[in-house]
Write a protein that holds these residues in place. Structure first.
Motif, PDB file in Angstrom:
ATOM      1  N   LEU A  97     -23.722  78.199  43.782  1.00  0.00           N
ATOM      2  CA  LEU A  97     -24.974  77.925  43.444  1.00  0.00           C
ATOM      3  C   LEU A  97     -25.679  76.753  43.142  1.00  0.00           C
ATOM      4  CD1 LEU A  97     -24.870  80.975  40.536  1.00  0.00           C
ATOM      5  CD2 LEU A  97     -25.620  81.053  42.960  1.00  0.00           C
ATOM      6  N   ALA A  98     -26.790  76.584  43.172  1.00  0.00           N
ATOM      7  CA  ALA A  98     -27.575  75.401  42.806  1.00  0.00           C
ATOM      8  C   ALA A  98     -27.656  75.217  41.182  1.00  0.00           C
ATOM      9  CB  ALA A  98     -28.876  75.261  43.577  1.00  0.00           C
ATOM     10  N   ASP A  99     -27.307  74.046  41.003  1.00  0.00           N
ATOM     11  CA  ASP A  99     -27.519  73.587  39.685  1.00  0.00           C
ATOM     12  C   ASP A  99     -29.031  73.032  39.098  1.00  0.00           C
ATOM     13  OD1 ASP A  99     -27.846  70.860  40.352  1.00  0.00           O
ATOM     14  OD2 ASP A  99     -25.802  70.241  39.669  1.00  0.00           O
ATOM     15  N   ARG A 100     -29.301  72.494  37.946  1.00  0.00           N
ATOM     16  CA  ARG A 100     -30.559  72.309  37.652  1.00  0.00           C
ATOM     17  C   ARG A 100     -31.105  71.114  38.565  1.00  0.00           C
ATOM     18  NH1 ARG A 100     -30.022  70.288  31.702  1.00  0.00           N
ATOM     19  NH2 ARG A 100     -28.684  72.359  31.774  1.00  0.00           N
ATOM     20  N   ASP A 101     -30.358  70.271  39.135  1.00  0.00           N
ATOM     21  CA  ASP A 101     -30.847  69.313  40.091  1.00  0.00           C
ATOM     22  C   ASP A 101     -30.919  69.782  41.554  1.00  0.00           C
ATOM     23  OD1 ASP A 101     -30.993  67.506  37.970  1.00  0.00           O
ATOM     24  OD2 ASP A 101     -28.829  67.119  38.036  1.00  0.00           O
ATOM     25  N   GLY A 102     -30.646  70.927  41.753  1.00  0.00           N
ATOM     26  CA  GLY A 102     -30.461  71.445  43.320  1.00  0.00           C
ATOM     27  C   GLY A 102     -29.407  71.151  44.087  1.00  0.00           C
ATOM     28  N   LYS A 103     -28.073  70.477  43.488  1.00  0.00           N
ATOM     29  CA  LYS A 103     -27.040  70.397  44.019  1.00  0.00           C
ATOM     30  C   LYS A 103     -26.193  71.752  43.889  1.00  0.00           C
ATOM     31  CE  LYS A 103     -24.836  66.545  43.456  1.00  0.00           C
ATOM     32  NZ  LYS A 103     -24.105  65.468  42.940  1.00  0.00           N
ATOM     33  N   LEU A 104     -25.498  72.068  44.925  1.00  0.00           N
ATOM     34  CA  LEU A 104     -24.659  73.347  45.091  1.00  0.00           C
ATOM     35  C   LEU A 104     -23.349  73.016  44.479  1.00  0.00           C
ATOM     36  CD1 LEU A 104     -25.045  74.530  48.674  1.00  0.00           C
ATOM     37  CD2 LEU A 104     -25.817  75.620  46.563  1.00  0.00           C
ATOM     38  N   ARG A 105     -22.897  74.001  43.511  1.00  0.00           N
ATOM     39  CA  ARG A 105     -21.557  73.775  42.829  1.00  0.00           C
ATOM     40  C   ARG A 105     -20.734  75.072  43.314  1.00  0.00           C
ATOM     41  NH1 ARG A 105     -21.452  68.640  40.532  1.00  0.00           N
ATOM     42  NH2 ARG A 105     -23.565  68.262  39.781  1.00  0.00           N
ATOM     43  N   VAL A 106     -19.378  74.920  43.086  1.00  0.00           N
ATOM     44  CA  VAL A 106     -18.648  75.997  43.315  1.00  0.00           C
ATOM     45  C   VAL A 106     -18.562  76.854  42.059  1.00  0.00           C
ATOM     46  CG1 VAL A 106     -16.302  76.764  43.872  1.00  0.00           C
ATOM     47  CG2 VAL A 106     -17.121  74.834  45.089  1.00  0.00           C
TER      48      VAL A 106
ATOM     49  N   ARG B 294      -7.126  79.028  47.464  1.00  0.00           N
ATOM     50  CA  ARG B 294      -7.486  78.490  48.758  1.00  0.00           C
ATOM     51  C   ARG B 294      -8.699  78.130  49.163  1.00  0.00           C
ATOM     52  NH1 ARG B 294      -5.358  81.511  54.127  1.00  0.00           N
ATOM     53  NH2 ARG B 294      -6.452  83.178  52.716  1.00  0.00           N
ATOM     54  N   VAL B 295      -9.718  79.261  48.833  1.00  0.00           N
ATOM     55  CA  VAL B 295     -11.183  79.143  49.137  1.00  0.00           C
ATOM     56  C   VAL B 295     -11.823  78.246  48.368  1.00  0.00           C
ATOM     57  CG1 VAL B 295     -13.221  80.540  49.318  1.00  0.00           C
ATOM     58  CG2 VAL B 295     -11.211  81.553  50.021  1.00  0.00           C
ATOM     59  N   ARG B 296     -11.367  78.175  47.010  1.00  0.00           N
ATOM     60  CA  ARG B 296     -12.128  77.357  46.199  1.00  0.00           C
ATOM     61  C   ARG B 296     -11.933  75.764  46.360  1.00  0.00           C
ATOM     62  NH1 ARG B 296     -11.561  74.118  41.478  1.00  0.00           N
ATOM     63  NH2 ARG B 296      -9.126  74.354  41.780  1.00  0.00           N
ATOM     64  N   LEU B 297     -10.872  75.428  46.748  1.00  0.00           N
ATOM     65  CA  LEU B 297     -10.612  74.229  47.210  1.00  0.00           C
ATOM     66  C   LEU B 297     -11.298  73.827  48.689  1.00  0.00           C
ATOM     67  CD1 LEU B 297      -6.653  73.886  46.591  1.00  0.00           C
ATOM     68  CD2 LEU B 297      -8.549  73.070  45.302  1.00  0.00           C
ATOM     69  N   LEU B 298     -11.578  74.983  49.638  1.00  0.00           N
ATOM     70  CA  LEU B 298     -12.267  74.565  50.623  1.00  0.00           C
ATOM     71  C   LEU B 298     -13.648  74.312  50.195  1.00  0.00           C
ATOM     72  CD1 LEU B 298     -12.050  74.386  53.779  1.00  0.00           C
ATOM     73  CD2 LEU B 298     -12.342  77.069  53.892  1.00  0.00           C
ATOM     74  N   GLU B 299     -14.159  75.142  49.779  1.00  0.00           N
ATOM     75  CA  GLU B 299     -15.857  75.198  49.294  1.00  0.00           C
ATOM     76  C   GLU B 299     -15.926  73.746  48.341  1.00  0.00           C
ATOM     77  OE1 GLU B 299     -17.289  77.234  50.456  1.00  0.00           O
ATOM     78  OE2 GLU B 299     -17.408  79.377  49.622  1.00  0.00           O
ATOM     79  N   LEU B 300     -14.988  73.157  47.755  1.00  0.00           N
ATOM     80  CA  LEU B 300     -14.808  71.707  47.266  1.00  0.00           C
ATOM     81  C   LEU B 300     -14.948  70.797  48.304  1.00  0.00           C
ATOM     82  CD1 LEU B 300     -12.809  72.199  43.891  1.00  0.00           C
ATOM     83  CD2 LEU B 300     -15.193  71.910  44.161  1.00  0.00           C
ATOM     84  N   PHE B 301     -14.476  70.921  49.254  1.00  0.00           N
ATOM     85  CA  PHE B 301     -14.163  70.161  50.327  1.00  0.00           C
ATOM     86  C   PHE B 301     -15.486  70.168  51.227  1.00  0.00           C
ATOM     87  CE2 PHE B 301     -13.409  69.149  54.774  1.00  0.00           C
ATOM     88  CZ  PHE B 301     -12.438  68.006  54.686  1.00  0.00           C
ATOM     89  N   GLN B 302     -15.904  71.271  51.197  1.00  0.00           N
ATOM     90  CA  GLN B 302     -17.498  71.333  51.964  1.00  0.00           C
ATOM     91  C   GLN B 302     -18.287  70.575  51.197  1.00  0.00           C
ATOM     92  OE1 GLN B 302     -20.329  75.061  53.451  1.00  0.00           O
ATOM     93  NE2 GLN B 302     -18.592  75.601  52.023  1.00  0.00           N
ATOM     94  N   LEU B 303     -18.608  70.763  49.888  1.00  0.00           N
ATOM     95  CA  LEU B 303     -19.272  69.892  48.983  1.00  0.00           C
ATOM     96  C   LEU B 303     -19.113  68.459  49.004  1.00  0.00           C
ATOM     97  CD1 LEU B 303     -19.817  72.153  46.022  1.00  0.00           C
ATOM     98  CD2 LEU B 303     -21.202  72.137  48.183  1.00  0.00           C
ATOM     99  N   GLN B 304     -17.810  67.997  49.034  1.00  0.00           N
ATOM    100  CA  GLN B 304     -17.509  66.568  48.715  1.00  0.00           C
ATOM    101  C   GLN B 304     -17.835  65.785  50.341  1.00  0.00           C
ATOM    102  OE1 GLN B 304     -13.426  67.016  47.829  1.00  0.00           O
ATOM    103  NE2 GLN B 304     -13.751  67.279  45.878  1.00  0.00           N
ATOM    104  N   ASN B 305     -17.683  66.628  51.527  1.00  0.00           N
ATOM    105  CA  ASN B 305     -17.950  66.070  52.725  1.00  0.00           C
ATOM    106  C   ASN B 305     -19.421  66.322  53.347  1.00  0.00           C
ATOM    107  OD1 ASN B 305     -15.357  65.018  53.903  1.00  0.00           O
ATOM    108  ND2 ASN B 305     -14.580  66.649  52.642  1.00  0.00           N
TER     109      ASN B 305
END
Length: 238
Positions: free
Chosen positions: A47-56, A63-74
């Protein structure tokens, strides 16, 4: 597809329209039911936070949580693309997506996933996030399951936007910020409980969630009590 469970899920998601609900638990319900009912091995919600940045905000497993974080970081991957364009992103074989998302595709395959689809969480022109569905084996997604998954995402989005006032955006941003803060507490509590009881992070989350539901409490409140030791929580994880 279990039609009774599907009907129950739509009711549970829509029921939050008029009730004060635990957003983290609500989104975890969405991911779990997608795995239970649809052509998916795992699921995640960003979901997008107040600044429009996606957050897990939720994932069906660690396993999926870490992959989603990887997606955002990259800054690459199907969920980001779906959120930015507002249209579904469906990749039946991640092996063919190395040029499109070189880092994400490789990481997803290392995590054991062969296919992915991302669906927008959208109400009319407003996009608040995206729902990611993963499959371990490459191959086309069930064409009957995709509209159902989009329907679940749509109902969840309506629930998120339930307080449709003149300050709707402000209300939603405050709600999402509270949920983000709760997510941090829950992750800390998961780690503490996992270390204390010698269990993995997913088992720790299940124990926290079960305790919160059994005692009719919010997940974040239970997590805070565990972290600061303000309550004994003697039957937690028992």
């Amino acid at each position: 597809m279990d039609q009774q469970l599907l009907a129950k899920t739509f009711v549970e998601l829509a029921d939050n329209l008029v009730a004060d609900f635990d957003l983290i638990d609500f989104l975890r319900l969405l991911t779990d039911r997608c795995v239970d009912m649809l052509d998916a091995s795992a699921a995640g919600v960003l979901l997008a936070d107040r600044d429009g940045k996606l957050r897990v905000m939720a994932a069906s497993d660690e396993r999926v949580r870490l992959l989603e974080l990887f997606q955002l970081q990259n800054d690459e991957g199907p969920c980001l693309e779906c959120f930015r364009t507002g249209v579904p992103v469906i990749v039946p074989d991640l092996g063919t997506a190395t040029a499109r998302w070189p880092r994400f595709a490789a990481a997803a395959q290392r995590s054991g996933f062969g296919a992915v689809q991302a669906l927008p969480m959208r109400l009319r022109d407003e996009i608040v996030g995206a729902l990611n569905l993963f499959r371990t084996a490459p191959g086309p997604f069930d064409p009957a399951a995709t509209p159902v998954a989009q329907g679940l995402a749509d109902v969840a989005t309506i629930s998120l936007l339930q307080q449709r006032t003149a300050e709707r955006s402000t209300v939603l941003n405050e709600q999402l910020q509270t949920a983000l803060n709760s997510r941090v507490l829950i992750e800390q509590a998961k780690g503490k409980l996992a270390e204390r009881q010698g269990i993995d992070m997913e088992q720790a989350f299940t124990a926290l969630r079960g305790y919160a539901r059994a005692h009719n409490r919010r997940l974040a409140d239970v997590a805070r009590a565990l972290i600061d030791s303000s309550e004994p929580l003697t039957d937690l994880g028992s």
